[in-house]
Design a protein around this motif. Structure first.
Motif, PDB file in Angstrom:
ATOM      1  N   PHE A   2     -49.267  75.892 -22.989  1.00 18.39           N
ATOM      2  CA  PHE A   2     -49.149  77.384 -22.722  1.00 18.39           C
ATOM      3  C   PHE A   2     -47.699  77.939 -23.307  1.00 18.39           C
ATOM      4  O   PHE A   2     -46.786  77.425 -22.883  1.00 18.39           O
ATOM      5  N   VAL A   3     -47.887  78.790 -24.146  1.00 22.52           N
ATOM      6  CA  VAL A   3     -46.756  79.420 -24.818  1.00 22.52           C
ATOM      7  C   VAL A   3     -46.770  80.777 -24.601  1.00 22.52           C
ATOM      8  O   VAL A   3     -47.799  81.505 -24.687  1.00 22.52           O
ATOM      9  N   THR A   4     -45.488  81.491 -24.725  1.00 18.20           N
ATOM     10  CA  THR A   4     -45.378  82.885 -24.716  1.00 18.20           C
ATOM     11  C   THR A   4     -43.813  83.125 -25.198  1.00 18.20           C
ATOM     12  O   THR A   4     -43.423  82.452 -25.958  1.00 18.20           O
ATOM     13  N   GLY A   5     -43.447  84.402 -25.022  1.00 17.18           N
ATOM     14  CA  GLY A   5     -42.282  84.986 -25.627  1.00 17.18           C
ATOM     15  C   GLY A   5     -41.667  85.979 -24.635  1.00 17.18           C
ATOM     16  O   GLY A   5     -42.029  86.195 -23.706  1.00 17.18           O
ATOM     17  N   LYS A   6     -40.272  86.103 -25.035  1.00 16.64           N
ATOM     18  CA  LYS A   6     -39.606  87.124 -24.370  1.00 16.64           C
ATOM     19  C   LYS A   6     -40.271  88.800 -24.215  1.00 16.64           C
ATOM     20  O   LYS A   6     -40.221  88.900 -25.405  1.00 16.64           O
ATOM     21  N   ASN A   7     -40.693  89.078 -23.306  1.00 13.30           N
ATOM     22  CA  ASN A   7     -41.370  90.557 -23.312  1.00 13.30           C
ATOM     23  C   ASN A   7     -42.425  90.438 -24.166  1.00 13.30           C
ATOM     24  O   ASN A   7     -43.013  91.479 -24.685  1.00 13.30           O
ATOM     25  N   TRP A   8     -43.112  89.398 -24.232  1.00 14.15           N
ATOM     26  CA  TRP A   8     -44.601  89.363 -24.724  1.00 14.15           C
ATOM     27  C   TRP A   8     -45.581  89.792 -23.474  1.00 14.15           C
ATOM     28  O   TRP A   8     -45.593  89.317 -22.379  1.00 14.15           O
ATOM     29  N   ASP A   9     -46.748  90.397 -24.018  1.00  9.64           N
ATOM     30  CA  ASP A   9     -47.735  90.627 -22.955  1.00  9.64           C
ATOM     31  C   ASP A   9     -48.945  89.653 -22.861  1.00  9.64           C
ATOM     32  O   ASP A   9     -49.599  90.026 -22.240  1.00  9.64           O
ATOM     33  N   LYS A  10     -48.717  88.758 -23.441  1.00 10.92           N
ATOM     34  CA  LYS A  10     -49.635  87.731 -23.683  1.00 10.92           C
ATOM     35  C   LYS A  10     -49.274  86.188 -23.592  1.00 10.92           C
ATOM     36  O   LYS A  10     -48.066  85.939 -24.003  1.00 10.92           O
ATOM     37  N   LEU A  11     -50.061  85.283 -23.030  1.00 15.81           N
ATOM     38  CA  LEU A  11     -49.766  83.979 -22.705  1.00 15.81           C
ATOM     39  C   LEU A  11     -50.846  83.351 -23.598  1.00 15.81           C
ATOM     40  O   LEU A  11     -52.031  83.484 -23.356  1.00 15.81           O
ATOM     41  N   PHE A  12     -50.425  82.388 -24.206  1.00 14.42           N
ATOM     42  CA  PHE A  12     -51.466  81.596 -25.130  1.00 14.42           C
ATOM     43  C   PHE A  12     -51.639  80.180 -24.811  1.00 14.42           C
ATOM     44  O   PHE A  12     -50.486  79.339 -24.606  1.00 14.42           O
ATOM     45  N   GLU A  13     -52.883  79.686 -24.729  1.00 18.45           N
ATOM     46  CA  GLU A  13     -53.153  78.485 -24.482  1.00 18.45           C
ATOM     47  C   GLU A  13     -53.608  77.796 -25.826  1.00 18.45           C
ATOM     48  O   GLU A  13     -54.465  78.174 -26.357  1.00 18.45           O
ATOM     49  N   ILE A  14     -52.919  76.605 -26.098  1.00 21.58           N
ATOM     50  CA  ILE A  14     -53.184  76.032 -27.647  1.00 21.58           C
ATOM     51  C   ILE A  14     -53.335  74.677 -27.388  1.00 21.58           C
ATOM     52  O   ILE A  14     -52.925  74.059 -26.307  1.00 21.58           O
ATOM     53  N   ARG A  15     -54.210  74.250 -28.320  1.00 13.30           N
ATOM     54  CA  ARG A  15     -54.065  72.454 -28.209  1.00 13.30           C
ATOM     55  C   ARG A  15     -53.706  72.045 -29.776  1.00 13.30           C
ATOM     56  O   ARG A  15     -53.977  72.550 -30.860  1.00 13.30           O
ATOM     57  N   VAL A  16     -52.665  71.253 -29.427  1.00  8.54           N
ATOM     58  CA  VAL A  16     -52.111  70.530 -30.708  1.00  8.54           C
ATOM     59  C   VAL A  16     -52.647  69.382 -31.351  1.00  8.54           C
ATOM     60  O   VAL A  16     -53.311  68.582 -30.580  1.00  8.54           O
ATOM     61  N   GLU A  17     -52.815  69.481 -32.716  1.00 13.97           N
ATOM     62  CA  GLU A  17     -53.453  68.525 -33.640  1.00 13.97           C
ATOM     63  C   GLU A  17     -52.724  68.008 -34.726  1.00 13.97           C
ATOM     64  O   GLU A  17     -51.658  68.585 -34.926  1.00 13.97           O
ATOM     65  N   GLU A  18     -52.832  66.545 -35.158  1.00 14.20           N
ATOM     66  CA  GLU A  18     -51.878  66.225 -36.064  1.00 14.20           C
ATOM     67  C   GLU A  18     -52.517  66.812 -37.354  1.00 14.20           C
ATOM     68  O   GLU A  18     -53.590  67.235 -37.430  1.00 14.20           O
TER      69      GLU A  18
END
Length: 358
Positions: free
Chosen positions: A342-358
């Motif tokens: 789960f990643v986001t940023g400073k003053n972002w209005d969204k939180l993203f769920e991602i799956r990392v792959e090779e």
């Protein structure tokens, strides 16, 4: 007459002592050097340490040190093979203590150990998008028992004109609802967080103090002073020790009980130091670190500091509501149940769920 004799004696004695001190000055008698006088080595190399005996003294033995740790010894002036595979990246201050003719002398040299790994660029799949508080100047992000904890800084305000304050939050990541919050006065600039043994550790930026809370109640357990005059940026843990970044290429290892520094690594990608290591997350034996202003996550070997892989997330920023005070990617939380980030940023209005792959 006696006074003149005494003066002459003092002058002669001073001259004799001066000559004797000069004779005992061993600077340059022994010179420590490395293979072909190389200044930079990689972890898969062996550095040959040699002593040049400029005065042809009879040498009994030589003891070699690296960053004040003994690494070996030889008889006479034989070369010493220094295997670098297990050493941390960064500068290694070498020293040789030479034992000769019932005397000792020292010679020093410095080399830089860099990474021999070419970082892999990893891909990711966007799994879900969730709401995130646009006023949250995200500094730290971590899951604990299916609940998302977040540490925020003061920020610079946002498009609503409301300046944020530093905080520690417990949130519902699916809805963005804040279950519980601790807010700080404006004099405290909150930074990274991590959770160990049901305790939340939170750093401050330049206040040289950290905070420890009960993860359930947010009752303050303790405040601790930094062991060094460094800035507080990111924080994570491996189940025993804490790891703290300070905005440089260094990541410090801290004793979780005493908060004292026990060591550090230097982060390198190839031959380059990677500075501004920010928010940290420990995942499957590696440190994932945001690199400030780069919209990327570096995957770091905690044993030596080598960047092994990189995840570029610049495209996610385009999916966030654009406003005057939007800032950089920051915040990494790993959910072990879903094995997603789960990643986001400073003053972002969204939180993203991602799956990392090779």
């Amino acid at each position: 007459m006696k006074k003149y004799n005494l003066l002459a004696f003092i002058l002669l004695a001073s001259l004799f002592i001066g000559c004797e001190d000069k004779e005992k000055d061993k600077t340059g008698w022994f010179l420590l050097s490395t293979t072909d006088n190389k200044a930079q080595f990689t972890s898969d190399e062996t550095a040959t340490l040699s002593i040049t005996n400029t005065k042809n003294k009879t040498v009994d033995s030589i003891v070699f040190f690296s960053n004040d740790q003994k690494i070996g010894a030889v008889k006479g002036v034989s070369p010493f093979k220094y295997v670098l595979a297990e050493e941390k990246l960064g500068y290694l201050n070498l020293k040789a203590t030479i034992y000769f003719e019932k005397e000792t002398a020292e010679s020093t040299h410095r080399i830089e150990l860099v990474s021999n790994i070419e970082p892999k660029l990893l891909k990711y799949t966007l799994v879900n998008t969730y709401p995130h508080d646009i006023k949250a100047y995200t500094q730290g992000l971590e899951f604990h028992r299916d609940t998302l904890y977040e540490g925020t800084g003061n920020g610079a305000g946002n498009s609503t004109g409301i300046k944020g304050v530093s905080s520690l939050r417990k949130t519902n990541y699916k809805t963005g609802e804040v279950y519980k919050i601790v807010s700080y006065p404006e004099t405290i600039f909150g930074e990274g967080i991590t959770i160990l043994n049901n305790k939340v550790y939170q750093l401050s930026w330049q206040n040289l103090v950290g905070f420890i809370y009960d993860a359930d109640t947010f009752k303050e357990i303790k405040r601790f002073d930094y062991a060094k005059r460094i800035e507080g940026w990111g924080l994570c843990n491996d189940g025993q020790k804490l790891y703290q970044s300070d905005g440089t290429e260094k990541i410090y290892t801290l004793n979780a009980e005493t908060q004292q520094i026990e060591g550090h690594i230097n982060v390198y990608s190839g031959a380059n130091k990677i500075k501004a290591v920010n928010e940290l997350e420990w995942i499957d034996g590696k440190i994932y670190g945001n690199i400030y202003q780069k919209d990327a996550i570096a995957i770091i070997n905690p044993k030596n500091g080598a960047v092994e892989s990189v995840i570029y997330l610049g495209d996610l920023k385009k999916l966030v509501t654009q406003h005057p005070d939007i800032d950089v990617l920051n915040g990494i939380a790993y959910n072990p149940k879903t094995k997603t980030l789960f990643v986001t940023g400073k003053n972002w209005d969204k939180l993203f769920e991602i799956r990392v792959e090779e």
